[in-house]
Design a protein around this motif. Structure first.
Motif, PDB file in Angstrom:
ATOM      1  N   ARG A   1      31.109  22.409 -25.225  1.00 52.79           N
ATOM      2  CA  ARG A   1      31.588  23.739 -24.826  1.00 52.79           C
ATOM      3  C   ARG A   1      32.602  24.303 -25.805  1.00 52.79           C
ATOM      4  N   LYS A   2      33.386  23.417 -26.441  1.00 51.94           N
ATOM      5  CA  LYS A   2      34.448  23.879 -27.345  1.00 51.94           C
ATOM      6  C   LYS A   2      34.369  23.131 -28.670  1.00 51.94           C
ATOM      7  N   PRO A   3      33.394  23.439 -29.510  1.00 52.44           N
ATOM      8  CA  PRO A   3      33.301  22.733 -30.795  1.00 52.44           C
ATOM      9  C   PRO A   3      34.479  23.019 -31.711  1.00 52.44           C
ATOM     10  N   GLY A   4      35.195  24.141 -31.482  1.00 54.20           N
ATOM     11  CA  GLY A   4      36.355  24.453 -32.306  1.00 54.20           C
ATOM     12  C   GLY A   4      37.499  23.475 -32.142  1.00 54.20           C
ATOM     13  N   ALA A   5      37.457  22.640 -31.093  1.00 47.23           N
ATOM     14  CA  ALA A   5      38.512  21.638 -30.894  1.00 47.23           C
ATOM     15  C   ALA A   5      38.543  20.609 -32.019  1.00 47.23           C
ATOM     16  N   LEU A   6      37.483  20.532 -32.803  1.00 46.67           N
ATOM     17  CA  LEU A   6      37.456  19.591 -33.915  1.00 46.67           C
ATOM     18  C   LEU A   6      38.482  19.934 -34.986  1.00 46.67           C
ATOM     19  N   ARG A   7      38.852  21.210 -35.073  1.00 46.50           N
ATOM     20  CA  ARG A   7      39.757  21.619 -36.149  1.00 46.50           C
ATOM     21  C   ARG A   7      41.185  21.163 -35.908  1.00 46.50           C
ATOM     22  N   ASN A   8      41.706  21.432 -34.710  1.00 48.51           N
ATOM     23  CA  ASN A   8      43.109  21.153 -34.436  1.00 48.51           C
ATOM     24  C   ASN A   8      43.319  20.190 -33.281  1.00 48.51           C
ATOM     25  N   GLY A   9      42.247  19.632 -32.743  1.00 52.11           N
ATOM     26  CA  GLY A   9      42.383  18.729 -31.607  1.00 52.11           C
ATOM     27  C   GLY A   9      43.023  17.410 -32.007  1.00 52.11           C
ATOM     28  N   ALA A  10      44.096  17.031 -31.330  1.00 53.24           N
ATOM     29  CA  ALA A  10      44.799  15.789 -31.644  1.00 53.24           C
ATOM     30  C   ALA A  10      43.924  14.545 -31.518  1.00 53.24           C
ATOM     31  N   PRO A  11      43.012  14.449 -30.548  1.00 53.43           N
ATOM     32  CA  PRO A  11      42.209  13.225 -30.445  1.00 53.43           C
ATOM     33  C   PRO A  11      41.321  12.963 -31.654  1.00 53.43           C
ATOM     34  N   PHE A  12      41.000  14.009 -32.430  1.00 55.73           N
ATOM     35  CA  PHE A  12      40.048  13.845 -33.528  1.00 55.73           C
ATOM     36  C   PHE A  12      40.729  13.625 -34.879  1.00 55.73           C
TER      37      PHE A  12
ATOM     38  N   SER B   1      35.772  12.953 -43.352  1.00 51.81           N
ATOM     39  CA  SER B   1      35.434  13.648 -44.596  1.00 51.81           C
ATOM     40  C   SER B   1      34.388  14.728 -44.352  1.00 51.81           C
ATOM     41  N   LEU B   2      33.394  14.410 -43.525  1.00 52.72           N
ATOM     42  CA  LEU B   2      32.361  15.397 -43.218  1.00 52.72           C
ATOM     43  C   LEU B   2      32.938  16.563 -42.436  1.00 52.72           C
ATOM     44  N   ARG B   3      33.834  16.291 -41.511  1.00 55.07           N
ATOM     45  CA  ARG B   3      34.456  17.362 -40.728  1.00 55.07           C
ATOM     46  C   ARG B   3      35.235  18.311 -41.632  1.00 55.07           C
ATOM     47  N   LEU B   4      35.988  17.778 -42.593  1.00 54.18           N
ATOM     48  CA  LEU B   4      36.739  18.625 -43.514  1.00 54.18           C
ATOM     49  C   LEU B   4      35.801  19.463 -44.382  1.00 54.18           C
ATOM     50  N   ALA B   5      34.662  18.887 -44.771  1.00 51.94           N
ATOM     51  CA  ALA B   5      33.713  19.622 -45.605  1.00 51.94           C
ATOM     52  C   ALA B   5      33.072  20.775 -44.846  1.00 51.94           C
ATOM     53  N   LEU B   6      32.954  20.650 -43.528  1.00 54.94           N
ATOM     54  CA  LEU B   6      32.296  21.683 -42.727  1.00 54.94           C
ATOM     55  C   LEU B   6      33.265  22.679 -42.102  1.00 54.94           C
ATOM     56  N   ASN B   7      34.562  22.404 -42.186  1.00 52.87           N
ATOM     57  CA  ASN B   7      35.556  23.242 -41.489  1.00 52.87           C
ATOM     58  C   ASN B   7      35.468  24.712 -41.874  1.00 52.87           C
ATOM     59  N   LYS B   8      35.269  25.014 -43.146  1.00 53.89           N
ATOM     60  CA  LYS B   8      35.320  26.392 -43.625  1.00 53.89           C
ATOM     61  C   LYS B   8      33.938  27.025 -43.763  1.00 53.89           C
ATOM     62  N   ARG B   9      32.936  26.388 -43.218  1.00 54.87           N
ATOM     63  CA  ARG B   9      31.580  26.925 -43.320  1.00 54.87           C
ATOM     64  C   ARG B   9      31.154  27.497 -41.977  1.00 54.87           C
TER      65      ARG B   9
END
Length: 224
Positions: free
Chosen positions: A98-109, A118-126
């Motif tokens: 429901r909230k995929p944007g939580a990957l950017r600033n979510g403390a658990p991740f 590394s993959l998350r950082l590569a996809l953050n700005k796309r």
């Protein structure tokens, strides 16, 4: 009498040693809306399905186990300070649907495995990167963390990573694709074997070509 002699006499009367004593302090605690349980002024995560419910805490000297309806749900190394938080990022995977944007600033991740981070950082700005990453992490409960990490490492080894690559990887993992199995050798039954094996003779095709050429010459001669 020496100590060794006394021990040998007493061993005949000693009772067998029981199993290891499972010593812990157990109490009931409430799970917050952020899926955290407070224990001794520290907080520990549990699966998000248990939000706002009560769980049983079994507190050991070095770790703690959490149970819901007498079923084990989570374990954490015990925090000895105060106001600290122990997260398990896999407890929050269902929320990403429901909230995929939580990957950017979510403390658990923050404390994810290196390859996934590394993959998350590569996809953050796309565009669409959060959703693609969330879909990939949704494969962890089904395919296993080790399988997903191995697939991501192969993807990162290629150098160029985009959303389409991740979507293709998700599709492969969701489909359960496996390497093709080695073909089995087919054994022909003796009853079906021929006595004289046919011999491949490609020269007969040359004879057909010559016959065709002669027919064409005869046809041209008749026309003349």
């Amino acid at each position: 009498m020496t100590v060794q002699e006394a021990l040998e006499l007493e061993q005949l009367e000693l009772m067998p040693l029981p199993g290891v004593f499972d010593g812990y302090i157990e109490f009931v605690a409430r799970v917050s809306s952020t899926c955290l349980v407070t224990v001794k002024r520290n907080r520990y995560s549990v699966p998000c399905r248990l939000a706002n419910r009560r769980v049983s805490v079994r507190l050991y000297p070095e770790h703690l186990d959490l149970y819901a309806d007498d079923v084990w749900t989570a374990s954490h190394v015990r925090l000895l300070g105060r106001d600290q938080v122990s997260y398990d990022w896999q407890h929050y995977l269902p929320l990403l649907e429901r909230k995929p944007g939580a990957l950017r600033n979510g403390a658990p991740f923050v404390e994810m495995p290196k390859a996934l981070g590394s993959l998350r950082l590569a996809l953050n700005k796309r565009p669409g990167g959060d959703r693609a990453m969330a879909d990939l992490l949704a494969c962890v409960p089904k395919q296993g963390l080790a399988t997903v990490i191995t697939a991501v490492e192969h993807l990162l080894a290629g150098g160029v990573v985009n959303v389409e690559h991740v979507k293709h990887l998700v599709s492969t993992l969701a489909g359960g694709s496996q390497p093709p199995a080695e073909p089995q050798k087919v054994v022909t039954p003796d009853a079906l074997r021929v006595n004289d094996e046919p011999i491949a003779d490609t020269a007969r095709y040359e004879q057909l070509r010559v016959s065709t050429d002669i027919a064409l010459v005869d046809e041209e001669s008749g026309d003349a």
